[in-house]
Design a protein around this motif. Structure first.
Motif, PDB file in Angstrom:
ATOM      1  N   UNK A 126      11.066   8.084  -8.559  1.00  0.00           N
ATOM      2  CA  UNK A 126      10.721   7.901  -7.148  1.00  0.00           C
ATOM      3  C   UNK A 126      11.752   7.038  -6.408  1.00  0.00           C
ATOM      4  N   UNK A 127      12.942   6.950  -6.968  1.00  0.00           N
ATOM      5  CA  UNK A 127      13.953   6.065  -6.394  1.00  0.00           C
ATOM      6  C   UNK A 127      14.180   6.312  -4.903  1.00  0.00           C
ATOM      7  N   UNK A 128      14.402   7.551  -4.510  1.00  0.00           N
ATOM      8  CA  UNK A 128      14.726   7.856  -3.110  1.00  0.00           C
ATOM      9  C   UNK A 128      13.581   7.521  -2.146  1.00  0.00           C
ATOM     10  N   UNK A 129      12.346   8.006  -2.391  1.00  0.00           N
ATOM     11  CA  UNK A 129      11.265   7.671  -1.451  1.00  0.00           C
ATOM     12  C   UNK A 129      10.930   6.185  -1.434  1.00  0.00           C
ATOM     13  N   UNK A 130      11.074   5.513  -2.575  1.00  0.00           N
ATOM     14  CA  UNK A 130      10.803   4.074  -2.592  1.00  0.00           C
ATOM     15  C   UNK A 130      11.900   3.306  -1.867  1.00  0.00           C
ATOM     16  N   UNK A 131      13.137   3.731  -2.034  1.00  0.00           N
ATOM     17  CA  UNK A 131      14.242   3.074  -1.328  1.00  0.00           C
ATOM     18  C   UNK A 131      14.120   3.246   0.182  1.00  0.00           C
ATOM     19  N   UNK A 187       0.827  -1.208   0.000  1.00  0.00           N
ATOM     20  CA  UNK A 187       0.000   0.000   0.000  1.00  0.00           C
ATOM     21  C   UNK A 187       0.861   1.258   0.000  1.00  0.00           C
ATOM     22  N   UNK A 188       1.957   1.229   0.750  1.00  0.00           N
ATOM     23  CA  UNK A 188       2.844   2.392   0.824  1.00  0.00           C
ATOM     24  C   UNK A 188       3.480   2.681  -0.534  1.00  0.00           C
ATOM     25  N   UNK A 189       3.819   1.628  -1.287  1.00  0.00           N
ATOM     26  CA  UNK A 189       4.399   1.797  -2.617  1.00  0.00           C
ATOM     27  C   UNK A 189       3.390   2.467  -3.545  1.00  0.00           C
ATOM     28  N   UNK A 190       2.159   1.966  -3.533  1.00  0.00           N
ATOM     29  CA  UNK A 190       1.133   2.553  -4.396  1.00  0.00           C
ATOM     30  C   UNK A 190       0.805   3.985  -3.984  1.00  0.00           C
ATOM     31  N   UNK A 191       0.791   4.253  -2.691  1.00  0.00           N
ATOM     32  CA  UNK A 191       0.537   5.622  -2.219  1.00  0.00           C
ATOM     33  C   UNK A 191       1.634   6.570  -2.668  1.00  0.00           C
ATOM     34  N   UNK A 192       2.865   6.112  -2.666  1.00  0.00           N
ATOM     35  CA  UNK A 192       3.999   6.918  -3.112  1.00  0.00           C
ATOM     36  C   UNK A 192       3.854   7.271  -4.597  1.00  0.00           C
ATOM     37  N   UNK A 193       3.484   6.279  -5.395  1.00  0.00           N
ATOM     38  CA  UNK A 193       3.305   6.512  -6.837  1.00  0.00           C
ATOM     39  C   UNK A 193       2.102   7.422  -7.082  1.00  0.00           C
ATOM     40  N   UNK A 194       1.014   7.207  -6.322  1.00  0.00           N
ATOM     41  CA  UNK A 194      -0.183   8.044  -6.466  1.00  0.00           C
ATOM     42  C   UNK A 194       0.124   9.502  -6.157  1.00  0.00           C
ATOM     43  N   UNK A 195       0.914   9.740  -5.100  1.00  0.00           N
ATOM     44  CA  UNK A 195       1.270  11.108  -4.723  1.00  0.00           C
ATOM     45  C   UNK A 195       2.064  11.773  -5.836  1.00  0.00           C
ATOM     46  N   UNK A 196       2.912  11.014  -6.509  1.00  0.00           N
ATOM     47  CA  UNK A 196       3.719  11.545  -7.618  1.00  0.00           C
ATOM     48  C   UNK A 196       2.854  11.859  -8.834  1.00  0.00           C
ATOM     49  N   UNK A 197       1.917  10.953  -9.135  1.00  0.00           N
ATOM     50  CA  UNK A 197       1.070  11.125 -10.318  1.00  0.00           C
ATOM     51  C   UNK A 197      -0.046  12.147 -10.098  1.00  0.00           C
ATOM     52  N   UNK A 198      -0.525  12.226  -8.842  1.00  0.00           N
ATOM     53  CA  UNK A 198      -1.638  13.121  -8.532  1.00  0.00           C
ATOM     54  C   UNK A 198      -2.988  12.448  -8.656  1.00  0.00           C
ATOM     55  N   UNK A 240       7.948   1.428 -20.433  1.00  0.00           N
ATOM     56  CA  UNK A 240       8.863   2.556 -20.284  1.00  0.00           C
ATOM     57  C   UNK A 240       8.292   3.657 -19.403  1.00  0.00           C
ATOM     58  N   UNK A 241       6.980   3.872 -19.504  1.00  0.00           N
ATOM     59  CA  UNK A 241       6.329   4.889 -18.667  1.00  0.00           C
ATOM     60  C   UNK A 241       6.435   4.503 -17.193  1.00  0.00           C
ATOM     61  N   UNK A 242       6.166   3.246 -16.918  1.00  0.00           N
ATOM     62  CA  UNK A 242       6.213   2.768 -15.532  1.00  0.00           C
ATOM     63  C   UNK A 242       7.636   2.873 -14.994  1.00  0.00           C
ATOM     64  N   UNK A 243       8.597   2.430 -15.804  1.00  0.00           N
ATOM     65  CA  UNK A 243       9.998   2.477 -15.374  1.00  0.00           C
ATOM     66  C   UNK A 243      10.438   3.905 -15.101  1.00  0.00           C
ATOM     67  N   UNK A 244       9.967   4.851 -15.926  1.00  0.00           N
ATOM     68  CA  UNK A 244      10.327   6.257 -15.754  1.00  0.00           C
ATOM     69  C   UNK A 244       9.831   6.794 -14.414  1.00  0.00           C
ATOM     70  N   UNK A 245       8.599   6.428 -14.062  1.00  0.00           N
ATOM     71  CA  UNK A 245       8.027   6.875 -12.789  1.00  0.00           C
ATOM     72  C   UNK A 245       8.792   6.265 -11.618  1.00  0.00           C
ATOM     73  N   UNK A 246       9.117   4.984 -11.718  1.00  0.00           N
ATOM     74  CA  UNK A 246       9.838   4.307 -10.637  1.00  0.00           C
ATOM     75  C   UNK A 246      11.228   4.930 -10.450  1.00  0.00           C
ATOM     76  N   UNK A 247      11.893   5.263 -11.561  1.00  0.00           N
ATOM     77  CA  UNK A 247      13.209   5.904 -11.454  1.00  0.00           C
ATOM     78  C   UNK A 247      13.104   7.269 -10.782  1.00  0.00           C
TER      79      UNK A 247
END
Length: 220
Positions: free
Chosen positions: A79-84, A44-55, A70-77
């Motif tokens: 968010x590297x710091x908060x996801x790590x 849930x925390x991972x999805x919340x982090x991505x949601x906050x980035x996307x809006x 590629x779109x997904x990978x770009x978003x994950x890159x």
């Protein structure tokens, strides 16, 4: 990738990738693990982090058929710091979960935890189920209650998994044939006194109900 996308056959969904990174089986739900709560929280925390980035809701965004890897990978890159910073929980597989049908389903979790609890306490399988039913009000509570009674140190070689396997098989068949959705309802459908029935007689009843349920599904 979306599982429905014809262009992405054989490609893992984001959630399957996430489960692989977490060290869990991508085909099982987190209920296959004793620390399912912490696994759900991390996911849930991972999805919340991505949601906050996307809006907006990241799960909906990730599941769209046109979503490119590629779109997904770009978003994950990005968010590297908060996801790590999120700590992946350790994985604690439920004892015996690979021995029953439906790993990750409530029926399988209850099946194996009841078997361990019965073995640890020297009581019948039916009694373990009965006590769990009385002490709780839903499947999730029952899983946690049985898990607590089963204890941490489990010698899987000493547990009789045959009845757990029969329970999960019968529950799966009955749930497919019924409008009910809970394992607790299945326990009621057994129509036996769980406090007194022996393991041998319970095995017979489980097989009987499984056969009746399979026949009902075939005839529908």
């Amino acid at each position: 990738m979306s599982q429905e996308s014809e262009d992405n056959q054989g490609t893992m969904t984001f959630h399957q990738c996430l489960r692989t990174v977490m060290g869990t089986n991508p085909e099982w739900s987190f209920l296959a693990y004793r620390n399912s709560g912490s696994l759900f929280d991390f996911s849930s925390a991972v999805y919340q982090c991505i949601s906050a980035h996307l809006g907006y809701n990241s799960e909906h965004w990730l599941l769209r058929n046109e979503r490119a890897a590629g779109e997904v990978a770009s978003v994950i890159r990005a968010l590297k710091d908060p996801l790590d910073a999120l700590e992946i929980p350790s994985v604690k597989v439920r004892p015996g979960i690979r021995r029953v049908q439906g790993p990750g389903k409530p029926r399988a979790a209850i099946a194996v935890e009841a078997a361990v609890a019965a073995n640890q306490r020297g009581i019948s399988y039916g009694m373990a189920l009965s006590e769990g039913l009385v002490a709780t009000s839903c499947d999730r509570e029952m899983i946690a209650w049985l898990e607590e009674r089963a204890g941490v140190e489990v010698d899987e070689k000493r547990v009789d998994w045959s009845i757990a396997k029969a329970f999960s098989l019968a529950a799966g068949a009955w749930l497919r044939a019924s409008e009910e959705t809970t394992v607790r309802a299945f326990c009621g459908a057994l129509e036996v006194d769980l406090t007194t029935i022996t393991n041998d007689h319970l095995l017979i009843r489980l097989d009987e109900l499984r056969r009746l349920s399979d026949a009902r599904v075939r005839s529908s």
